[in-house]
Design a protein around this motif. Structure first.
Motif, mmCIF file in Angstrom:
data_model
loop_
_atom_site.group_PDB
_atom_site.id
_atom_site.type_symbol
_atom_site.label_atom_id
_atom_site.label_comp_id
_atom_site.label_asym_id
_atom_site.label_seq_id
_atom_site.Cartn_x
_atom_site.Cartn_y
_atom_site.Cartn_z
ATOM 1 N N LEU A 1 -19.477 6.432 45.766
ATOM 2 C CA LEU A 1 -20.341 8.180 46.277
ATOM 3 C C LEU A 1 -21.277 7.329 47.627
ATOM 4 O O LEU A 1 -20.718 8.086 48.870
ATOM 5 N N ILE A 2 -21.904 6.097 47.961
ATOM 6 C CA ILE A 2 -23.120 5.905 48.700
ATOM 7 C C ILE A 2 -21.905 5.354 50.111
ATOM 8 O O ILE A 2 -21.974 5.851 51.173
ATOM 9 N N LEU A 3 -20.444 4.990 50.065
ATOM 10 C CA LEU A 3 -20.041 4.050 50.507
ATOM 11 C C LEU A 3 -19.160 5.324 51.547
ATOM 12 O O LEU A 3 -18.928 5.107 52.514
ATOM 13 N N ILE A 4 -18.367 6.562 51.252
ATOM 14 C CA ILE A 4 -17.747 7.514 51.658
ATOM 15 C C ILE A 4 -18.749 8.088 52.422
ATOM 16 O O ILE A 4 -19.165 8.639 53.110
ATOM 17 N N VAL A 5 -20.171 8.567 51.763
ATOM 18 C CA VAL A 5 -20.929 9.085 52.423
ATOM 19 C C VAL A 5 -21.284 8.347 54.117
ATOM 20 O O VAL A 5 -21.525 8.831 54.627
ATOM 21 N N LEU A 6 -21.927 7.481 53.705
ATOM 22 C CA LEU A 6 -21.927 6.097 54.794
ATOM 23 C C LEU A 6 -20.926 6.873 55.815
ATOM 24 O O LEU A 6 -21.046 7.073 56.974
ATOM 25 N N GLY A 7 -19.760 6.180 55.247
ATOM 26 C CA GLY A 7 -18.276 7.011 55.890
ATOM 27 C C GLY A 7 -18.025 7.990 56.910
ATOM 28 O O GLY A 7 -18.067 8.221 57.823
ATOM 29 N N ILE A 8 -18.486 9.183 56.206
ATOM 30 C CA ILE A 8 -18.971 10.487 56.413
ATOM 31 C C ILE A 8 -19.789 10.586 57.974
ATOM 32 O O ILE A 8 -19.325 10.916 59.042
ATOM 33 N N VAL A 9 -21.198 9.738 57.244
ATOM 34 C CA VAL A 9 -22.216 9.587 59.145
ATOM 35 C C VAL A 9 -21.580 9.294 59.938
ATOM 36 O O VAL A 9 -21.519 9.378 60.926
ATOM 37 N N ALA A 10 -20.710 7.882 59.533
ATOM 38 C CA ALA A 10 -20.312 6.750 60.558
ATOM 39 C C ALA A 10 -19.446 8.789 61.453
ATOM 40 O O ALA A 10 -19.273 7.980 62.418
ATOM 41 N N HIS A 11 -18.544 8.651 60.799
ATOM 42 C CA HIS A 11 -17.555 9.315 61.475
ATOM 43 C C HIS A 11 -17.663 10.675 62.035
ATOM 44 O O HIS A 11 -17.677 10.812 63.923
ATOM 45 N N PHE A 12 -19.080 11.202 61.836
ATOM 46 C CA PHE A 12 -19.973 12.381 62.967
ATOM 47 C C PHE A 12 -20.398 11.809 63.671
ATOM 48 O O PHE A 12 -20.463 12.606 64.683
ATOM 49 N N ALA A 13 -21.169 10.683 63.402
ATOM 50 C CA ALA A 13 -21.681 9.551 64.268
ATOM 51 C C ALA A 13 -20.900 9.007 66.154
ATOM 52 O O ALA A 13 -21.234 8.859 66.438
ATOM 53 N N GLY A 14 -19.250 8.848 65.416
ATOM 54 C CA GLY A 14 -18.223 9.003 66.224
ATOM 55 C C GLY A 14 -18.988 7.279 66.329
ATOM 56 O O GLY A 14 -18.859 6.555 67.303
ATOM 57 N N ILE A 15 -19.388 6.269 65.601
ATOM 58 C CA ILE A 15 -19.862 4.896 65.238
ATOM 59 C C ILE A 15 -18.582 3.908 64.657
ATOM 60 O O ILE A 15 -19.133 2.805 63.933
ATOM 61 N N GLU A 16 -17.529 4.971 63.346
ATOM 62 C CA GLU A 16 -17.251 3.998 62.567
ATOM 63 C C GLU A 16 -16.014 3.247 63.578
ATOM 64 O O GLU A 16 -15.553 1.887 62.825
ATOM 65 N N ASN A 17 -15.469 3.135 64.630
ATOM 66 C CA ASN A 17 -15.170 1.874 65.168
ATOM 67 C C ASN A 17 -15.745 1.166 65.643
ATOM 68 O O ASN A 17 -15.377 -0.344 66.238
ATOM 69 N N GLN A 18 -17.139 0.861 65.918
ATOM 70 C CA GLN A 18 -17.838 0.078 66.542
ATOM 71 C C GLN A 18 -18.032 -1.358 65.448
ATOM 72 O O GLN A 18 -17.747 -1.320 64.476
ATOM 73 N N SER A 19 -17.949 -2.654 65.987
ATOM 74 C CA SER A 19 -17.840 -3.696 65.821
ATOM 75 C C SER A 19 -19.042 -3.840 64.686
ATOM 76 O O SER A 19 -18.688 -4.159 63.451
ATOM 77 N N TRP A 20 -20.096 -3.517 65.039
ATOM 78 C CA TRP A 20 -21.236 -4.079 64.059
ATOM 79 C C TRP A 20 -21.168 -2.548 63.011
ATOM 80 O O TRP A 20 -21.176 -3.659 61.963
ATOM 81 N N TYR A 21 -21.137 -2.036 62.811
ATOM 82 C CA TYR A 21 -20.593 -1.106 61.747
ATOM 83 C C TYR A 21 -19.150 -1.700 60.893
ATOM 84 O O TYR A 21 -19.829 -0.979 59.352
ATOM 85 N N ARG A 22 -18.300 -1.993 60.849
ATOM 86 C CA ARG A 22 -17.457 -2.531 60.356
ATOM 87 C C ARG A 22 -17.922 -3.672 58.857
ATOM 88 O O ARG A 22 -17.084 -3.676 57.981
ATOM 89 N N TRP A 23 -18.589 -3.906 59.499
ATOM 90 C CA TRP A 23 -18.984 -4.981 58.230
ATOM 91 C C TRP A 23 -20.339 -4.193 57.438
ATOM 92 O O TRP A 23 -20.410 -4.469 56.107
ATOM 93 N N LEU A 24 -21.085 -2.905 57.816
ATOM 94 C CA LEU A 24 -22.082 -2.332 57.583
ATOM 95 C C LEU A 24 -21.495 -1.567 55.860
ATOM 96 O O LEU A 24 -22.178 -2.528 54.571
ATOM 97 N N PRO A 25 -20.511 -1.070 55.529
ATOM 98 C CA PRO A 25 -19.924 -1.074 54.016
ATOM 99 C C PRO A 25 -19.516 -2.412 53.873
ATOM 100 O O PRO A 25 -20.317 -1.821 52.364
#
Length: 174
Positions: free
Chosen positions: A18-42
């Motif tokens: 649930l935490i990872l899914i919510v994080l992914g949704i937030v990243a999607h709406f923030a437009g950062i899901e394809n940022q290289s630094w974000y890919r490591w966070l999950p």
């Protein structure tokens, strides 16, 4: 005497998923899901959560556990997370956020162009293969990535958690 409630690997797996899914949704709406630094966070969150789960399980069991018990707890938790994340990925890419696929392909195009090692026809050919097998890649990377990180984190969690396994011979003399 009050009995402690033991949080199972399934409950912990659901919580982390649930935490990872919510994080992914937030990243999607923030437009950062394809940022290289974000890919490591999950992956970092997954890694830390599984180590925490192993240590927590040892504490819940009054440290009466073995390395194998702890590793199994962590790995089963990572298996639960893997199944949930694969289901979420398929659901989100096909129904909820279908634009994710095109965003990912555009990011791949940009990275190939920036690298400058491929001509335009090679880039198009590579992107065509990516489009056709996108879901296979997503499922494969989710499966392997989550289970590999889960196995490593489970090993570390099992190693660092306190263990005082009960000797079966001691129990027989009681």
């Amino acid at each position: 005497m009050e009995e402690k409630k033991v949080m199972t690997h399934v409950t912990k797996g659901l919580l982390v998923s649930l935490i990872l899914i919510v994080l992914g949704i937030v990243a999607h709406f923030a437009g950062i899901e394809n940022q290289s630094w974000y890919r490591w966070l999950p992956l970092i969150i997954l890694f830390v959560a599984i180590i925490w789960a192993c240590v927590n399980y040892s504490t819940q069991m009054n440290n009466q556990v073995t390395f194998g018990n702890l590793f199994a707890h962590g790995f089963k938790m990572s298996a639960v997370i893997t199944v949930i994340l694969i289901l979420w990925s398929v659901l989100s890419i096909t129904l909820i956020f279908p634009e994710i696929k095109e965003k990912a392909i555009e990011t791949a195009r940009q990275q190939m162009e920036d690298a400058g090692k491929m001509n335009d026809s090679q880039i198009e050919q590579a992107l065509d293969v990516t489009r056709r097998f996108f879901m296979v890649f997503v499922i494969g990377f989710t499966l392997l990535g989550t289970l590999i990180v889960g196995a490593i984190a489970s090993l570390i969690g099992a190693a660092v958690a306190k263990k005082k396994p009960v000797n079966p011979l001691d129990q027989m003399s009681m």
